[in-house]
Design an enzyme around this catalytic site. Structure first.
Site, mmCIF file in Angstrom:
data_model
loop_
_atom_site.group_PDB
_atom_site.id
_atom_site.type_symbol
_atom_site.label_atom_id
_atom_site.label_comp_id
_atom_site.label_asym_id
_atom_site.label_seq_id
_atom_site.Cartn_x
_atom_site.Cartn_y
_atom_site.Cartn_z
ATOM 1 N N CYS A 140 -3.430 3.672 -6.998
ATOM 2 C CA CYS A 140 -3.144 3.258 -8.366
ATOM 3 C C CYS A 140 -1.982 2.278 -8.340
ATOM 4 O O CYS A 140 -0.905 2.599 -7.827
ATOM 5 C CB CYS A 140 -2.788 4.461 -9.226
ATOM 6 S SG CYS A 140 -2.333 4.017 -10.928
ATOM 7 N N CYS B 140 28.285 -5.734 2.378
ATOM 8 C CA CYS B 140 28.623 -5.353 1.005
ATOM 9 C C CYS B 140 27.512 -4.514 0.379
ATOM 10 O O CYS B 140 26.446 -4.309 0.966
ATOM 11 C CB CYS B 140 28.885 -6.605 0.170
ATOM 12 S SG CYS B 140 27.415 -7.589 -0.157
ATOM 13 N N CYS C 59 14.390 1.163 -3.721
ATOM 14 C CA CYS C 59 14.242 0.027 -4.634
ATOM 15 C C CYS C 59 13.476 0.471 -5.876
ATOM 16 O O CYS C 59 12.413 1.094 -5.777
ATOM 17 C CB CYS C 59 13.507 -1.122 -3.938
ATOM 18 S SG CYS C 59 13.102 -2.509 -5.015
ATOM 19 N N CYS D 5 0.853 -1.186 0.000
ATOM 20 C CA CYS D 5 0.000 0.000 0.000
ATOM 21 C C CYS D 5 0.894 1.243 0.000
ATOM 22 O O CYS D 5 1.801 1.363 0.827
ATOM 23 C CB CYS D 5 -0.903 -0.004 1.228
ATOM 24 S SG CYS D 5 -1.935 1.478 1.377
#
Length: 547
Positions: free
Chosen positions: A443, A498, A485, A402
């Protein structure tokens, strides 16, 4: 009755034989005593007739006297040994009678359980109106109407589950190999009727028992238990396909040990009215698996004195510390066992890395159950683990969050679409979705609140700049050097380690530039790590690895 009478006659004969042996032994003892007294009297008379000389050696004992003494020893020993044999046989007879009594009790208990299961199934199948009217008069006590017949004929389709395990364990500072077998007999609905476990010899003739041999030994034990319970019709369940091929003669045994056990199984099968194998998935033998593991554990624990009394101890194979058995955690899927302290550290480390905790044993992929972790984890970490479990249950390609920052609920695309269709006509083509948690529309393409009467293209033109809270988040992310992301827009913070990042949605990317990683390899030229993030500074405050 004839069998009982025969046993009574045998017992009477043995008792009489024992009495006769004791009487003969007593008579022989009396004769020996009389003979000994006569010999002593003769020796005294002989010495009295000849003057004694201090320098003369004692007269030699006649060879006939030595032989007579040896014969006396042998003749006296024979009745004793014979009487010991009679006593031993009488004790074995008593033990056999006790075993028969216990066997009858076990068979009757099994028969009673089968009867109760049948009555319960019959009650559940009755119509509600019939039960309301006649339920108070319904009764089928055990022993009435032929319900006390033998267990073998009381029900059809009993299922025999078996499991043999061979495991390398640690007892204090020593590695040991132990083996165990578990047996479970269930009705057609998999209600447990009988269970048993047995310790197996893990090393025979200097060779370690292999897994297939342990499985076959467990099967032999299970079939013997079924015969002991007087079962006539059983189906034994195999979860190992190779084993199933052995017992169905589809595959030749690979060595003489396996061949011998397969032959034993074949001989036992012929003693049943009906006995046939069935191949099923591994999780269907959970009863037997647990019993086999308990048999293994029983061989690696030892009693130890403590302030609370005598407790059983077990060695944790991670820290090599001796812990109370009550403080050992058993993982449900595989039943590997570790102490609470090691499991707590392991689960916390996995959660901090954004992964669902699995068994620490190398090569084992059994997941750690959430409800069982409450024994050693605080409630907040149990909640985090529950959330990780929900995330792992949704495929990567189906995950959707959401966009409302006060909600961020995880859903699957299919689930939220079906839910939205109830409230929004044409949801599939429009891209509109309704959050199952906060009930707000958003959306799915733009990842923003739903833009009514406006296409995604028009919305992006009308609102080229992010909203106020989104702008604040981006500004904070820039200052803190967070990375977003590209797939689910989730913010990630690198605390240490790393630069290869695996997001909670499964997308892998470079933390430095955001480029995607494919097949566990970078698509950019950025360095994979920075030494400052690899070598930890203990003076740093603990940080959350990923947000």
């Amino acid at each position: 009755m004839a069998e009982i009478a025969g046993e009574g006659d045998l017992h009477f004969i043995l008792s009489e034989q024992r009495k006769e042996l004791m009487a003969a032994q007593t008579l022989e003892s009396d004769l020996d005593l009389a003979f000994q007294l006569q010999m002593e009297e003769a020796m005294k008379t002989s010495l009295a007739l000849k003057p004694s000389s201090s320098n003369s050696p004692p007269p030699p004992q006649p060879e006939s006297a030595v032989l007579i003494g040896c014969e006396d020893v042998v003749s006296g020993l024979a009745p004793t040994l014979l009487m010991q044999d009679v006593d031993r046989y009488m004790q074995e007879l008593e033990d056999h009678k006790c075993c028969e009594v216990e066997a009858r009790k076990v068979r009757e208990d099994l028969d009673r359980r089968i009867h109760d299961q049948k009555v319960a199934s019959e009650i559940l199948s009755l119509p509600e109106d019939y039960w309301r009217e006649y339920g108070d008069q319904f009764e089928k006590p055990y022993g009435s109407g032929g319900s006390s017949s033998s267990a073998g004929s009381a029900v059809e389709g009993l299922r025999l589950y078996f499991k043999g395990l061979v495991s390398e364990e640690r007892v204090r500072d020593v590695k040991v190999v132990v083996a165990g077998a578990g047996i479970a007999i269930c009705d057609p609905k998999n209600n447990l009727l009988f269970q048993s476990r047995k310790n197996l010899e893990a090393i025979v003739g200097g060779e370690v028992l292999c897994g297939e041999a342990a499985e076959l030994e467990a099967l032999v034990e299970g079939l013997n238990k079924a015969l002991f319970l007087d079962l006539k019709r059983v189906t034994f369940v195999c979860e190992n396909y190779t084993l199933y091929q052995y017992v169905t003669n589809s595959l030749a045994p690979r060595n003489s040990k396996i061949a011998t056990l397969v032959n034993q199984v074949g001989l036992l099968e012929r003693k049943f009215t009906y006995c046939s194998p069935s191949f099923v998935a591994q999780n269907n033998v959970k009863y037997a698996f647990k019993l086999a593991r308990e048999a293994v554990v029983s061989q690696i624990t030892w009693p130890a004195e403590s302030s609370k009394g005598k407790n059983l101890k077990e060695t944790c194979v991670i820290c090599f510390e001796d812990a109370d058995v009550a403080q050992m955690f058993s993982i449900d899927g595989c039943l590997h066992r570790y102490c609470f302290s090691c499991m707590k550290l392991h689960v916390e480390a996995e959660l901090n890395n954004g992964r669902l905790a699995k068994c620490p044993y190398e090569g084992c992929n059994s997941e750690v159950a959430i409800e069982s972790c409450a024994k050693f984890l605080p409630p907040n970490l149990v909640e985090v683990m529950s959330q990780r479990m929900k995330e792992s249950a949704v495929p990567v390609t189906q995950k959707i969050y959401c966009p409302d920052p006060r909600c961020s609920a995880l859903m699957s695309k299919t689930e939220v679409l079906e839910y939205t269709k109830i409230y929004f006509l044409g949801a599939e083509n429009s891209g509109a979705r309704k959050c199952i948690n906060c009930q707000k529309f958003f959306c799915i393409n733009c990842k923003v609140p739903w833009h009514y009467d406006m296409t995604c293209y028009d919305h992006k033109r009308a609102y080229p700049h992010p909203r106020g809270e989104d702008q604040m988040l981006k500004s904070l992310a820039t200052r803190k050097l967070w990375r977003q992301c590209a797939k689910c827009n989730h913010m990630v913070e690198l605390a240490d380690g790393c630069y290869h990042i695996t997001c909670r949605c499964g997308y892998e990317f470079c933390y430095t530039c955001g480029a995607e990683w494919k097949h566990k390899r970078p698509t950019c030229k950025c360095p994979i790590w920075d030494e400052r993030n690899i070598i930890r500074d203990e003076r740093r405050q603990p940080q959350q690895r990923r947000r």
